[in-house]
Scaffold this motif. Structure first.
Motif, PDB file in Angstrom:
ATOM      1  N   GLU A   1     -10.018  46.668  15.223  1.00 24.62           N
ATOM      2  CA  GLU A   1      -9.048  45.598  15.433  1.00 24.62           C
ATOM      3  C   GLU A   1      -9.688  44.421  16.165  1.00 24.62           C
ATOM      4  O   GLU A   1      -9.479  43.254  15.824  1.00 24.62           O
ATOM      5  CB  GLU A   1      -7.861  46.125  16.243  1.00 24.62           C
ATOM      6  CG  GLU A   1      -6.788  45.075  16.516  1.00 24.62           C
ATOM      7  CD  GLU A   1      -5.679  45.624  17.388  1.00 24.62           C
ATOM      8  OE1 GLU A   1      -4.864  44.817  17.876  1.00 24.62           O
ATOM      9  OE2 GLU A   1      -5.637  46.857  17.597  1.00 24.62           O
ATOM     10  N   MET A   2     -10.505  44.724  17.158  1.00 25.36           N
ATOM     11  CA  MET A   2     -11.162  43.662  17.916  1.00 25.36           C
ATOM     12  C   MET A   2     -12.239  42.973  17.071  1.00 25.36           C
ATOM     13  O   MET A   2     -12.464  41.767  17.206  1.00 25.36           O
ATOM     14  CB  MET A   2     -11.769  44.228  19.200  1.00 25.36           C
ATOM     15  CG  MET A   2     -10.737  44.764  20.176  1.00 25.36           C
ATOM     16  SD  MET A   2     -11.491  45.321  21.721  1.00 25.36           S
ATOM     17  CE  MET A   2     -11.905  43.764  22.484  1.00 25.36           C
ATOM     18  N   CYS A   3     -12.889  43.742  16.217  1.00 26.16           N
ATOM     19  CA  CYS A   3     -13.887  43.141  15.325  1.00 26.16           C
ATOM     20  C   CYS A   3     -13.251  42.076  14.444  1.00 26.16           C
ATOM     21  O   CYS A   3     -13.802  40.980  14.257  1.00 26.16           O
ATOM     22  CB  CYS A   3     -14.539  44.212  14.458  1.00 26.16           C
ATOM     23  SG  CYS A   3     -15.727  45.258  15.320  1.00 26.16           S
ATOM     24  N   VAL A   4     -12.090  42.401  13.888  1.00 28.32           N
ATOM     25  CA  VAL A   4     -11.385  41.451  13.031  1.00 28.32           C
ATOM     26  C   VAL A   4     -10.997  40.207  13.824  1.00 28.32           C
ATOM     27  O   VAL A   4     -11.157  39.061  13.356  1.00 28.32           O
ATOM     28  CB  VAL A   4     -10.142  42.110  12.408  1.00 28.32           C
ATOM     29  CG1 VAL A   4      -9.300  41.071  11.659  1.00 28.32           C
ATOM     30  CG2 VAL A   4     -10.543  43.237  11.480  1.00 28.32           C
ATOM     31  N   GLU A   5     -10.505  40.408  15.045  1.00 32.75           N
ATOM     32  CA  GLU A   5     -10.096  39.279  15.874  1.00 32.75           C
ATOM     33  C   GLU A   5     -11.281  38.369  16.198  1.00 32.75           C
ATOM     34  O   GLU A   5     -11.176  37.137  16.139  1.00 32.75           O
ATOM     35  CB  GLU A   5      -9.456  39.777  17.167  1.00 32.75           C
ATOM     36  CG  GLU A   5      -8.951  38.643  18.054  1.00 32.75           C
ATOM     37  CD  GLU A   5      -8.258  39.148  19.313  1.00 32.75           C
ATOM     38  OE1 GLU A   5      -7.883  38.309  20.146  1.00 32.75           O
ATOM     39  OE2 GLU A   5      -8.100  40.376  19.452  1.00 32.75           O
ATOM     40  N   VAL A   6     -12.420  38.973  16.518  1.00 35.56           N
ATOM     41  CA  VAL A   6     -13.608  38.182  16.845  1.00 35.56           C
ATOM     42  C   VAL A   6     -14.099  37.414  15.620  1.00 35.56           C
ATOM     43  O   VAL A   6     -14.517  36.253  15.718  1.00 35.56           O
ATOM     44  CB  VAL A   6     -14.730  39.076  17.416  1.00 35.56           C
ATOM     45  CG1 VAL A   6     -16.032  38.286  17.533  1.00 35.56           C
ATOM     46  CG2 VAL A   6     -14.329  39.619  18.774  1.00 35.56           C
ATOM     47  N   LEU A   7     -14.047  38.053  14.447  1.00 37.00           N
ATOM     48  CA  LEU A   7     -14.455  37.356  13.227  1.00 37.00           C
ATOM     49  C   LEU A   7     -13.566  36.150  12.960  1.00 37.00           C
ATOM     50  O   LEU A   7     -14.042  35.084  12.555  1.00 37.00           O
ATOM     51  CB  LEU A   7     -14.416  38.320  12.036  1.00 37.00           C
ATOM     52  CG  LEU A   7     -15.542  39.358  11.977  1.00 37.00           C
ATOM     53  CD1 LEU A   7     -15.283  40.350  10.847  1.00 37.00           C
ATOM     54  CD2 LEU A   7     -16.885  38.673  11.787  1.00 37.00           C
ATOM     55  N   GLN A   8     -12.270  36.323  13.206  1.00 30.39           N
ATOM     56  CA  GLN A   8     -11.353  35.202  13.019  1.00 30.39           C
ATOM     57  C   GLN A   8     -11.664  34.074  13.997  1.00 30.39           C
ATOM     58  O   GLN A   8     -11.668  32.894  13.640  1.00 30.39           O
ATOM     59  CB  GLN A   8      -9.906  35.668  13.200  1.00 30.39           C
ATOM     60  CG  GLN A   8      -9.429  36.599  12.090  1.00 30.39           C
ATOM     61  CD  GLN A   8      -8.052  37.169  12.366  1.00 30.39           C
ATOM     62  OE1 GLN A   8      -7.624  37.257  13.521  1.00 30.39           O
ATOM     63  NE2 GLN A   8      -7.355  37.562  11.316  1.00 30.39           N
ATOM     64  N   GLN A   9     -11.938  34.443  15.244  1.00 32.78           N
ATOM     65  CA  GLN A   9     -12.275  33.434  16.239  1.00 32.78           C
ATOM     66  C   GLN A   9     -13.607  32.762  15.925  1.00 32.78           C
ATOM     67  O   GLN A   9     -13.803  31.581  16.188  1.00 32.78           O
ATOM     68  CB  GLN A   9     -12.329  34.070  17.637  1.00 32.78           C
ATOM     69  CG  GLN A   9     -10.987  34.558  18.145  1.00 32.78           C
ATOM     70  CD  GLN A   9      -9.974  33.429  18.279  1.00 32.78           C
ATOM     71  OE1 GLN A   9     -10.320  32.301  18.634  1.00 32.78           O
ATOM     72  NE2 GLN A   9      -8.726  33.717  17.972  1.00 32.78           N
ATOM     73  N   SER A  10     -14.526  33.531  15.336  1.00 29.66           N
ATOM     74  CA  SER A  10     -15.828  32.966  14.966  1.00 29.66           C
ATOM     75  C   SER A  10     -15.661  31.904  13.893  1.00 29.66           C
ATOM     76  O   SER A  10     -16.291  30.841  13.938  1.00 29.66           O
ATOM     77  CB  SER A  10     -16.769  34.068  14.467  1.00 29.66           C
ATOM     78  OG  SER A  10     -17.009  35.023  15.482  1.00 29.66           O
ATOM     79  N   SER A  11     -14.806  32.201  12.897  1.00 24.69           N
ATOM     80  CA  SER A  11     -14.543  31.225  11.838  1.00 24.69           C
ATOM     81  C   SER A  11     -13.942  29.961  12.421  1.00 24.69           C
ATOM     82  O   SER A  11     -14.328  28.839  12.071  1.00 24.69           O
ATOM     83  CB  SER A  11     -13.602  31.821  10.790  1.00 24.69           C
ATOM     84  OG  SER A  11     -14.182  32.952  10.177  1.00 24.69           O
ATOM     85  N   LYS A  12     -12.994  30.133  13.340  1.00 21.82           N
ATOM     86  CA  LYS A  12     -12.359  28.980  13.980  1.00 21.82           C
ATOM     87  C   LYS A  12     -13.378  28.169  14.763  1.00 21.82           C
ATOM     88  O   LYS A  12     -13.382  26.932  14.709  1.00 21.82           O
ATOM     89  CB  LYS A  12     -11.236  29.470  14.902  1.00 21.82           C
ATOM     90  CG  LYS A  12     -10.494  28.343  15.611  1.00 21.82           C
ATOM     91  CD  LYS A  12      -9.404  28.902  16.500  1.00 21.82           C
ATOM     92  CE  LYS A  12      -8.672  27.782  17.237  1.00 21.82           C
ATOM     93  NZ  LYS A  12      -7.617  28.310  18.136  1.00 21.82           N
ATOM     94  N   ALA A  13     -14.247  28.872  15.490  1.00 23.50           N
ATOM     95  CA  ALA A  13     -15.272  28.180  16.281  1.00 23.50           C
ATOM     96  C   ALA A  13     -16.216  27.393  15.383  1.00 23.50           C
ATOM     97  O   ALA A  13     -16.621  26.271  15.707  1.00 23.50           O
ATOM     98  CB  ALA A  13     -16.046  29.191  17.128  1.00 23.50           C
ATOM     99  N   CYS A  14     -16.572  27.984  14.233  1.00 21.36           N
ATOM    100  CA  CYS A  14     -17.465  27.293  13.291  1.00 21.36           C
ATOM    101  C   CYS A  14     -16.814  26.025  12.756  1.00 21.36           C
ATOM    102  O   CYS A  14     -17.456  24.970  12.683  1.00 21.36           O
ATOM    103  CB  CYS A  14     -17.827  28.223  12.137  1.00 21.36           C
ATOM    104  SG  CYS A  14     -18.948  29.569  12.594  1.00 21.36           S
ATOM    105  N   VAL A  15     -15.545  26.132  12.367  1.00 15.60           N
ATOM    106  CA  VAL A  15     -14.830  24.970  11.832  1.00 15.60           C
ATOM    107  C   VAL A  15     -14.760  23.864  12.874  1.00 15.60           C
ATOM    108  O   VAL A  15     -15.023  22.690  12.592  1.00 15.60           O
ATOM    109  CB  VAL A  15     -13.407  25.376  11.378  1.00 15.60           C
ATOM    110  CG1 VAL A  15     -12.580  24.138  11.066  1.00 15.60           C
ATOM    111  CG2 VAL A  15     -13.485  26.287  10.166  1.00 15.60           C
ATOM    112  N   GLU A  16     -14.417  24.227  14.114  1.00 17.85           N
ATOM    113  CA  GLU A  16     -14.306  23.228  15.172  1.00 17.85           C
ATOM    114  C   GLU A  16     -15.644  22.569  15.453  1.00 17.85           C
ATOM    115  O   GLU A  16     -15.736  21.363  15.669  1.00 17.85           O
ATOM    116  CB  GLU A  16     -13.751  23.879  16.444  1.00 17.85           C
ATOM    117  CG  GLU A  16     -12.290  24.301  16.334  1.00 17.85           C
ATOM    118  CD  GLU A  16     -11.802  25.007  17.574  1.00 17.85           C
ATOM    119  OE1 GLU A  16     -12.649  25.321  18.445  1.00 17.85           O
ATOM    120  OE2 GLU A  16     -10.592  25.243  17.692  1.00 17.85           O
ATOM    121  N   GLN A  17     -16.694  23.369  15.438  1.00 15.95           N
ATOM    122  CA  GLN A  17     -18.023  22.832  15.722  1.00 15.95           C
ATOM    123  C   GLN A  17     -18.469  21.872  14.616  1.00 15.95           C
ATOM    124  O   GLN A  17     -18.990  20.790  14.883  1.00 15.95           O
ATOM    125  CB  GLN A  17     -19.026  23.980  15.857  1.00 15.95           C
ATOM    126  CG  GLN A  17     -20.489  23.562  15.861  1.00 15.95           C
ATOM    127  CD  GLN A  17     -20.834  22.626  17.011  1.00 15.95           C
ATOM    128  OE1 GLN A  17     -20.038  22.440  17.907  1.00 15.95           O
ATOM    129  NE2 GLN A  17     -22.005  22.037  16.954  1.00 15.95           N
TER     130      GLN A  17
END
Length: 462
Positions: free
Chosen positions: A138-154
């Motif tokens: 569950e945490m892996c999925v959450e981190v992957l989602q946050q990673s995608s968001k971080a990439c888009v923002e960057q």
């Protein structure tokens, strides 16, 4: 999140505090850090002891005793930098699945590695990933989602700093890229959902419509042309429910939804290519109508080849998609009506130059007549559709009618003159053709179709 998901390292105990609350109050600040969205009055020593990037920037300006640093395009902006600064000051905060991706990005940007300090932010974030996140799906999925968001923002934040070396509109028929548009090729490797989020984000940051258009064209070329989908002239039927076509349909619909509102951000050839793909892949009605509306707004620069959209429906249909072209013509006519309200006297004023809308009408009338001549021999073309296309434009659109007469001549000879056993148009319908644009004139009818006896013979069939 469950309690067992909130495992922390020893440093993660207290909640976040504002800069003014955790910075040393008894020691005056000696450096100001500007980050996207925030300004921080801090101290050099704790920062250079942990951040290799800041240490290098300070060292480069040692002689001038630098007192202000701007960190461009820092991942996560001011929010992420505040966490990194707190770490440099020894302030405890919680590492969670929601912020570990940001911490990994910002620590990499600031070079907060073991080379500059033991147990630095980078290693702490990586340790949390390995010891906590990787052991929980569950945490892996959450981190992957946050990673995608971080990439888009960057990625999006980088565009607010871009300076383009060229200006003005691009000649999008050849789709050249500005020298500052180096990022277009890089974005083409993104998955379509991430690409959509990035383009949506950079639209809000003032990137030029032409650049966004060039990126969309490049992405479509990568995803569709290589699969022989875009600008496919084949009439081979496709299965819109197949997995591959579902993905291609998603790409087409997404790209269309991202098109800039500006009129010439992409070429009309590209719009027609997308429309062919949308028809073939059975894309949503809203997607096709959007393309038809965009094409209708600049139809005066289209060519006959553009209009020859293959029909991808079923046996017994016309060779070309006449319904789609008819809707495009309606869009063009409605646009002309709404854009400029002209009376007949102003239209035919001989001493004044034609207005742009008049010029567009004249060009489109020639295009329509050429299109009618091209589709006229089709045995499946219904008389009412032929008439509907011919009558879409207002009467003042044509200054001469030779092209329309030629198209009607081809249509009648192909469908009526051979007298093959087939249903013929009624006398009323043939007269309808003759009344289009003044064809009721007997002299014109004779000049186009031959002796009046031949016409009477055809009418007698009704």
């Amino acid at each position: 999140m469950d309690k067992h998901h909130q495992q922390q390292l020893p440093m993660a105990k207290s909640s976040r505090q504002r800069c003014s609350e955790w910075v040393f109050r008894d020691v005056p600040s000696d450096i100001i850090i500007d980050v996207d969205g925030g300004t921080f009055s801090l101290h050099k020593f704790p920062l250079v002891s942990r951040s290799g990037r800041i240490r290098k920037l300070v060292a480069e300006h040692r002689d001038s005793d630098i007192s202000r640093i701007e960190l461009l395009s820092l991942p996560g902006g001011a929010k992420s930098f505040e966490l990194a600064a707190q770490f440099c000051y020894g302030i405890n905060f919680e590492i969670t699945a929601a912020n570990v991706a940001q911490l990994c990005c910002v620590s990499d940007y600031l070079e907060m590695t073991e080379e500059y300090s033991k147990n630095n932010l980078g290693s702490r974030a990586e340790e949390y990933l390995e010891s906590v996140v990787c052991k929980n799906l569950e945490m892996c999925v959450e981190v992957l989602q946050q990673s995608s968001k971080a990439c888009v923002e960057q990625i999006a934040s980088s565009f607010s700093r871009l300076e383009y070396s060229s200006s003005g509109r691009l000649h999008m028929s050849k789709q050249p890229k500005c020298e500052g548009d180096w990022w277009i090729e890089d974005l083409s490797v993104l998955r379509i959902d991430l690409y959509q989020r990035v383009i949506t984000a950079i639209k809000c940051r003032g990137v030029r419509p032409e650049s966004i258009g060039a990126s969309l064209v490049n992405y479509a070329e990568k995803e569709l042309i290589k699969k022989s989908i875009l600008w496919n002239q084949s009439t081979q039927p496709v299965d819109p429910l197949s997995g591959a076509n579902s993905q291609e349909r998603l790409v087409v619909e997404t790209i269309v939804s991202l098109l800039p509102v500006e009129k010439f951000a992409v070429s009309i050839t590209f719009l027609f290519g997308m429309l062919r793909s949308a028809v073939m892949l059975d894309c949503s009605v809203s997607c096709r109508l959007d393309l038809e509306r965009r094409i209708g707004s600049q139809l005066d620069i289209a060519t006959l080849d553009d209009l020859l959209i293959p029909s991808f429906r079923h046996a017994g249909d016309t060779l070309f998609d006449v319904d789609t072209v008819h809707r495009i013509l309606v869009n063009f006519s409605q646009q002309d009506d709404s854009d400029e309200d002209m009376d007949d006297d102003s239209v035919f004023e001989p001493d004044s130059p034609p207005s742009p809308s008049q010029t567009a009408l004249f060009k489109v009338s020639k295009l329509v007549d050429s299109y009618l001549a091209e589709i006229a021999p089709d045995a499946n073309l219904k008389l009412n559709m032929f008439i509907a296309i011919a009558e879409t434009l207002p009467a003042h659109a044509r200054t001469i009618h030779d092209g329309l007469y030629r198209a009607i001549d081809i249509y009648l000879k192909a469908g009526l003159y051979p007298y093959v056993p087939q249903p013929h148009p009624t006398k009323k319908n043939v007269k309808m053709i003759f009344t289009v644009e003044g064809l009721k004139d007997p002299g014109i009818v004779a000049a186009v179709f031959g002796p009046s006896e031949a016409v009477d013979c055809v009418l007698a069939q009704g």
